[in-house]
Design a protein around this motif. Structure first.
Motif, PDB file in Angstrom:
ATOM      1  N   GLN A 145       0.442  18.723 -35.813  1.00 13.94           N
ATOM      2  CA  GLN A 145      -0.009  18.389 -34.759  1.00 13.94           C
ATOM      3  C   GLN A 145       0.843  18.213 -33.082  1.00 13.94           C
ATOM      4  O   GLN A 145       1.821  17.240 -32.963  1.00 13.94           O
ATOM      5  CB  GLN A 145      -1.473  17.935 -34.034  1.00 13.94           C
ATOM      6  CG  GLN A 145      -2.418  19.183 -35.683  1.00 13.94           C
ATOM      7  CD  GLN A 145      -3.377  17.698 -34.596  1.00 13.94           C
ATOM      8  OE1 GLN A 145      -4.090  17.490 -33.990  1.00 13.94           O
ATOM      9  NE2 GLN A 145      -4.914  19.118 -35.636  1.00 13.94           N
ATOM     10  N   ASP A 146       0.315  18.587 -31.784  1.00 12.14           N
ATOM     11  CA  ASP A 146       0.776  18.071 -30.958  1.00 12.14           C
ATOM     12  C   ASP A 146       0.222  16.942 -30.067  1.00 12.14           C
ATOM     13  O   ASP A 146      -0.523  17.707 -29.105  1.00 12.14           O
ATOM     14  CB  ASP A 146       1.247  19.380 -29.727  1.00 12.14           C
ATOM     15  CG  ASP A 146       2.326  19.058 -28.378  1.00 12.14           C
ATOM     16  OD1 ASP A 146       2.165  18.076 -28.141  1.00 12.14           O
ATOM     17  OD2 ASP A 146       2.033  19.834 -27.092  1.00 12.14           O
ATOM     18  N   GLY A 147       0.649  16.078 -30.697  1.00 12.27           N
ATOM     19  CA  GLY A 147      -0.578  14.855 -30.551  1.00 12.27           C
ATOM     20  C   GLY A 147       0.284  13.554 -30.879  1.00 12.27           C
ATOM     21  O   GLY A 147       1.041  13.789 -32.034  1.00 12.27           O
ATOM     22  N   TRP A 148      -0.683  12.340 -30.561  1.00 15.66           N
ATOM     23  CA  TRP A 148       0.590  11.545 -30.724  1.00 15.66           C
ATOM     24  C   TRP A 148       0.024  10.682 -32.041  1.00 15.66           C
ATOM     25  O   TRP A 148      -1.185  10.775 -32.799  1.00 15.66           O
ATOM     26  CB  TRP A 148       0.130   9.985 -29.468  1.00 15.66           C
ATOM     27  CG  TRP A 148       0.607   9.326 -29.398  1.00 15.66           C
ATOM     28  CD1 TRP A 148       0.529   7.730 -29.643  1.00 15.66           C
ATOM     29  CD2 TRP A 148       2.722   8.747 -28.999  1.00 15.66           C
ATOM     30  NE1 TRP A 148       1.547   7.239 -29.749  1.00 15.66           N
ATOM     31  CE2 TRP A 148       2.064   7.181 -29.547  1.00 15.66           C
ATOM     32  CE3 TRP A 148       3.216   9.489 -28.104  1.00 15.66           C
ATOM     33  CZ2 TRP A 148       3.767   7.072 -28.978  1.00 15.66           C
ATOM     34  CZ3 TRP A 148       4.112   9.128 -27.907  1.00 15.66           C
ATOM     35  CH2 TRP A 148       4.587   7.304 -28.167  1.00 15.66           C
ATOM     36  N   SER A 149       0.936  10.108 -32.470  1.00 12.14           N
ATOM     37  CA  SER A 149       0.819  10.181 -34.101  1.00 12.14           C
ATOM     38  C   SER A 149       0.883   8.144 -33.547  1.00 12.14           C
ATOM     39  O   SER A 149       2.371   8.254 -33.914  1.00 12.14           O
ATOM     40  CB  SER A 149       1.695  10.089 -35.341  1.00 12.14           C
ATOM     41  OG  SER A 149       1.304   9.672 -36.217  1.00 12.14           O
ATOM     42  N   ASN A 150       0.795   7.191 -34.285  1.00 11.31           N
ATOM     43  CA  ASN A 150       1.345   5.904 -34.587  1.00 11.31           C
ATOM     44  C   ASN A 150       1.382   5.305 -35.933  1.00 11.31           C
ATOM     45  O   ASN A 150       2.021   4.631 -36.206  1.00 11.31           O
ATOM     46  CB  ASN A 150       0.269   4.949 -34.497  1.00 11.31           C
ATOM     47  CG  ASN A 150      -0.089   4.447 -32.931  1.00 11.31           C
ATOM     48  OD1 ASN A 150       0.580   4.528 -31.939  1.00 11.31           O
ATOM     49  ND2 ASN A 150      -1.149   4.424 -32.730  1.00 11.31           N
ATOM     50  N   ARG A 151       1.642   6.615 -36.735  1.00  8.86           N
ATOM     51  CA  ARG A 151       1.963   6.672 -38.419  1.00  8.86           C
ATOM     52  C   ARG A 151       3.293   7.325 -38.792  1.00  8.86           C
ATOM     53  O   ARG A 151       4.332   6.958 -39.173  1.00  8.86           O
ATOM     54  CB  ARG A 151       0.300   7.209 -38.908  1.00  8.86           C
ATOM     55  CG  ARG A 151      -0.699   6.357 -38.538  1.00  8.86           C
ATOM     56  CD  ARG A 151      -1.481   7.146 -39.490  1.00  8.86           C
ATOM     57  NE  ARG A 151      -1.019   7.884 -40.979  1.00  8.86           N
ATOM     58  CZ  ARG A 151      -1.822   8.965 -41.589  1.00  8.86           C
ATOM     59  NH1 ARG A 151      -3.774   9.774 -40.672  1.00  8.86           N
ATOM     60  NH2 ARG A 151      -1.872   9.643 -42.496  1.00  8.86           N
ATOM     61  N   TRP A 152       3.143   8.540 -38.254  1.00  8.00           N
ATOM     62  CA  TRP A 152       4.559   9.016 -38.801  1.00  8.00           C
ATOM     63  C   TRP A 152       4.821   9.587 -37.279  1.00  8.00           C
ATOM     64  O   TRP A 152       4.157  11.302 -36.719  1.00  8.00           O
ATOM     65  CB  TRP A 152       4.253   9.932 -38.984  1.00  8.00           C
ATOM     66  CG  TRP A 152       4.894   9.735 -41.016  1.00  8.00           C
ATOM     67  CD1 TRP A 152       3.879   9.059 -41.521  1.00  8.00           C
ATOM     68  CD2 TRP A 152       5.234  10.644 -41.145  1.00  8.00           C
ATOM     69  NE1 TRP A 152       3.531   8.838 -42.418  1.00  8.00           N
ATOM     70  CE2 TRP A 152       5.554   9.677 -43.158  1.00  8.00           C
ATOM     71  CE3 TRP A 152       6.096  11.379 -41.812  1.00  8.00           C
ATOM     72  CZ2 TRP A 152       5.961   9.324 -44.286  1.00  8.00           C
ATOM     73  CZ3 TRP A 152       7.373  11.019 -43.274  1.00  8.00           C
ATOM     74  CH2 TRP A 152       6.954  10.969 -43.842  1.00  8.00           C
ATOM     75  N   ASN A 153       5.668   9.113 -36.388  1.00  7.83           N
ATOM     76  CA  ASN A 153       6.168   9.797 -35.190  1.00  7.83           C
ATOM     77  C   ASN A 153       7.103  10.596 -34.882  1.00  7.83           C
ATOM     78  O   ASN A 153       8.239   9.670 -34.720  1.00  7.83           O
ATOM     79  CB  ASN A 153       5.752   7.987 -33.283  1.00  7.83           C
ATOM     80  CG  ASN A 153       5.901   8.965 -32.012  1.00  7.83           C
ATOM     81  OD1 ASN A 153       6.464   9.925 -31.748  1.00  7.83           O
ATOM     82  ND2 ASN A 153       5.074   8.563 -31.762  1.00  7.83           N
ATOM     83  N   PRO A 211      -0.871  -7.104 -37.048  1.00 11.48           N
ATOM     84  CA  PRO A 211      -0.542  -6.188 -35.189  1.00 11.48           C
ATOM     85  C   PRO A 211      -1.371  -4.909 -35.551  1.00 11.48           C
ATOM     86  O   PRO A 211      -1.593  -4.304 -36.469  1.00 11.48           O
ATOM     87  CB  PRO A 211       0.965  -6.116 -36.262  1.00 11.48           C
ATOM     88  CG  PRO A 211       0.866  -6.423 -37.970  1.00 11.48           C
ATOM     89  CD  PRO A 211      -0.883  -7.384 -37.862  1.00 11.48           C
ATOM     90  N   VAL A 212      -1.208  -4.616 -34.237  1.00 14.48           N
ATOM     91  CA  VAL A 212      -1.759  -3.072 -34.131  1.00 14.48           C
ATOM     92  C   VAL A 212      -0.487  -2.071 -34.355  1.00 14.48           C
ATOM     93  O   VAL A 212       0.490  -2.061 -34.050  1.00 14.48           O
ATOM     94  CB  VAL A 212      -2.046  -2.997 -32.634  1.00 14.48           C
ATOM     95  CG1 VAL A 212      -2.496  -1.847 -32.595  1.00 14.48           C
ATOM     96  CG2 VAL A 212      -2.997  -4.260 -32.140  1.00 14.48           C
ATOM     97  N   LEU A 213      -0.465  -1.997 -35.819  1.00 15.77           N
ATOM     98  CA  LEU A 213       0.559  -1.178 -36.014  1.00 15.77           C
ATOM     99  C   LEU A 213       0.492   0.030 -36.695  1.00 15.77           C
ATOM    100  O   LEU A 213      -0.916   0.413 -37.198  1.00 15.77           O
ATOM    101  CB  LEU A 213       1.703  -1.424 -37.232  1.00 15.77           C
ATOM    102  CG  LEU A 213       1.987  -3.351 -37.238  1.00 15.77           C
ATOM    103  CD1 LEU A 213       2.447  -3.647 -38.964  1.00 15.77           C
ATOM    104  CD2 LEU A 213       3.169  -3.276 -35.932  1.00 15.77           C
TER     105      LEU A 213
END
Length: 704
Positions: free
Chosen positions: A479-487, A680-682
């Motif tokens: 998606q056109d959305g932010w990802s903290n996993r697969w960016n 950590p915020v990961l």
């Protein structure tokens, strides 16, 4: 944002402040949100509760405490929040936005961990308070910190569903607890008992684990609605969750009425997102049809009269049962006058906001899309509860911005951005010019869409190696959305052009494309990906397809292993499989068995050929491409052997390969085993970002 970057790196991603959706007060003048950060200097996490001034867009620090969470308005200038203690306790605090900290006071302390709070002002002037908490078999609050420890570590089971996600299941279950607060001498106190178990003696569990939260229930002046698994069906085999209602007059009843089921004839799958109308007499929610298909299309539903649970209505219903609206409604919000519903649903790689008449009889045409900021909607609220104009406070993310708050006016279809965490990507060194789309013909008579992310310093006259991303699910989508996993932007900023196809099985393109993967795991989706690669070769001259790497997790990891044994695998210099499937014959080593039963068209003992047909392990004789394997030992969705087996084969065949194993992580890497002080915020798949930096000594794989 205090961080400004000229280049978006993994370190920038991990240390950038992360904001929750913004929640406005009743007047629509202020909004609460949380912000978390991680420091590479101290290796510590920080967490803040902040207030946004809607008019100026400026924010103010209210609480700076890692143990504080879930800020909730309890007046226009007062907010309630939770604070966890050392002995598994939770303290409920109230503070004022005018002088934060100096006037905070304790409402009560619960001798257990509570979460997912919701409050509602009642006609008698008190405030209903509902939360979730782990509950013992006899209906009491559970506190693992102070509970008596067993003398043996053995766990004994005599029925299915012995473990879920990353935990072996025990006797304690989630339950919803309620009370009421009243204001005396300027302070809120308990109006009745501390907390009452709304589900006591019912055998029901809510929120539904492992991901259920506040979206699983709602409250009004008439009572409580919630979703729960059918206790008569085995949760390993069936997805069925029902909607229940508990009538409550004042939320201090010590003996709540037994939950009553809301009837939805012909629909037996997941129920989600129940939301009361403002009058408290109606409930909107979603319901799936199949009780063994976790990704079935949610149907938008209405319970028009809370006093009659036998009559529900489906929006866009058709005689063939398929429904006239081909998208998947998720979040639901009632307009201020209860005449409309604002619904989020994915379309073409963006989560959009749609307006629907709240009466199914009036919903004859395709819903109207409401204009929002670029990217995908992840939360929507009424800006002011009493404002009949129904302006909305919408939270969005995009591929270049991890948090954006905007005021949306559906009547004029306008959007006014009031706060962007990254200044719409500028703080990260990114912009919308980095983002593109391509469309190409798939394996059949249908189009396939893909997102493209280019480096911020992109020059179309140059050539860039290809990063080919394959999503999981398989019923999911990039998606056109932010990802903290697969960016994708992290990969792009390392010098790749990133292409993220949404092939057969993907959501947001209609149910025909999504359902086309059933019984076709290595068929149509693989052919679509072949077509994607061919399209890139022929139509994107700035991409060097001779220098390409393919990556995927979960089903995407399955596809990596499938590609490894087929001709497309020879197109890549390296492959990366993260928590993927090595052999489809091992799917019954998973926990939610309804998943393989649906996707492989039956049980393994009734349709073994259906599992064997798409088994990557059948083609290991063709494996030849260097491969990185990442797997987690607490991944009970796809056990660790699904990573060990392919690594053993790669090594035995002399194919350059590396295994990265995390002993304390699950299918999505939540880092829950770290202490809260040092956690950590990961992103859940953050390690991959470092392992694939071109030329990195971490990966053991040479730059493509």
């Amino acid at each position: 944002m205090t961080l400004t970057a000229t280049k978006f790196t993994p370190e920038v991603l991990l240390s950038a402040p992360r904001r929750s959706p913004a929640v406005p007060n009743a007047k629509g003048t202020k909004a609460l949100f949380t912000a978390t950060t991680y420091s590479f200097e101290t290796h510590r996490k920080t967490s803040q509760i902040r207030m946004l001034d809607i008019q100026s867009g400026q924010s103010t620090l209210l609480v700076d405490d890692l143990s504080a969470s879930e800020p909730t308005w309890i007046g226009d200038d007062e907010f309630l929040y939770l604070k966890t203690g050392d002995k598994g306790n939770t303290t409920v605090l109230v503070d004022k936005t005018a002088r934060p900290g100096s006037q905070a006071y304790e409402v009560t302390t619960i001798k257990a961990r509570i979460s997912n709070i919701k409050i509602k002002e009642l006609p008698n002037g008190t405030v209903a308070f509902v939360c979730s908490a782990s509950t013992t078999p006899d209906g009491q609050l559970s506190n693992p910190v102070t509970a008596k420890k067993p003398y043996s570590s053995a766990k004994v089971y005599t029925s299915l569903f012995v473990r879920h996600w990353d935990e072996w299941l025990g006797e304690d279950k989630n339950s919803l607890w309620y009370t009421a607060l009243e204001k005396k001498n300027g302070r809120f106190t308990l109006a009745g008992r501390s907390l009452v178990n709304a589900l006591a003696g019912s055998k029901l569990e809510s929120p539904v684990p492992p991901f259920g939260g506040t979206g699983d229930f709602d409250i009004s002046s008439t009572g409580l609605v919630f979703v729960a698994k059918d206790p008569e069906l085995n949760p390993a085999i069936y997805t069925k969750t029902d909607l229940y209602y508990v009538p409550l007059k004042n939320f201090i009843e010590e003996q709540p009425p037994s939950p009553k089921i809301v009837e939805t004839p012909g629909l037996e799958g997941y129920t989600n997102s129940p939301v009361f109308s403002h009058c408290g007499c109606k409930v909107a929610f979603t319901r799936m049809k199949s009780k063994q298909y976790e990704s079935d299309k949610p149907r938008l539903m209405l319970l028009p009269d809370i006093s009659d649970l036998s009559k529900t209505e489906e929006f866009f219903a058709t005689d063939d049962g398929e429904g006239a609206w081909d998208y998947r409604p998720e979040g639901i919000l009632w307009s201020a006058d209860d005449k409309s519903l604002y619904v989020t649903a994915e379309k073409n790689a963006r989560v959009r906001l749609w307006e629907v008449p709240s009466n199914p009889a009036d919903a004859k045409d395709t819903p109207t899309i409401v204009k929002t900021a670029d990217g995908s909607v992840n939360d929507v609220r009424l800006l002011a509860e009493a404002d009949s104009s129904s302006k909305l406070l919408v939270s969005t993310t995009s591929l270049v911005d991890n948090s954006c708050y905007s005021i949306v006016d559906p009547s004029s279809n306008t959007t006014d951005i009031i706060s962007s965490n990254s200044k719409q990507g500028k703080t990260f060194g990114l912009s919308r010019s980095c983002i593109g789309d391509i469309t190409f013909k798939g394996a059949g008579d249908y189009d396939v869409h893909a997102l493209v992310v280019r480096p911020s310093n992109f020059d179309e006259k140059k050539k860039y190696p290809l990063c080919f991303l394959i999503h999981g699910g398989p019923q999911g989508a990039w998606q056109d959305g932010w990802s903290n996993r697969w960016n994708p932007a992290v990969f792009a900023e390392q010098g790749y052009v990133v292409v993220s196809p949404n092939p057969t099985g993907s959501t947001g393109y209609g149910m025909a494309l999504q359902n086309g993967i059933k019984g076709q795991w290595g068929g149509r989706p693989y052919e679509d990906l072949v077509k994607a690669f061919e399209h890139i070769e022929k139509n994107m001259p700035y991409v060097d397809t001779d220098k390409a790497v393919a990556l995927g997790a979960s089903y995407g990891g399955y596809m990596i292993n499938w590609i490894q044994g087929h001709p497309l695998g020879r197109k890549f210099k390296a492959l990366v499989c993260h928590d993927g499937v090595f052999s489809t014959l091992n799917q019954w080593g998973s926990e939610e068995l309804f998943f393989p039963i649906h996707d492989f068209e039956g049980t393994i003992y009734d349709n073994r050929a259906g599992y064997e047909k798409w088994d990557p392990a059948q083609h290991v004789n063709e494996w030849a491409t260097p491969q990185l394997i990442i797997h987690s030992e607490l991944d009970y969705r796809l056990p660790i052997t699904e990573g060990l087996a392919p690594f053993n084969i790669l090594q035995s065949k002399g194919i350059p390969s590396k295994l990265v194993m995390f002993p304390d992580e699950n299918h999505e890497m939540t880092f829950k085993k770290l202490s809260s002080e040092h956690q950590p915020v990961l992103p859940r798949h953050h390690h991959l970002l470092f392992l694939l930096t071109p030329g990195s000594s971490h990966s053991g794989l040479k730059e493509p």
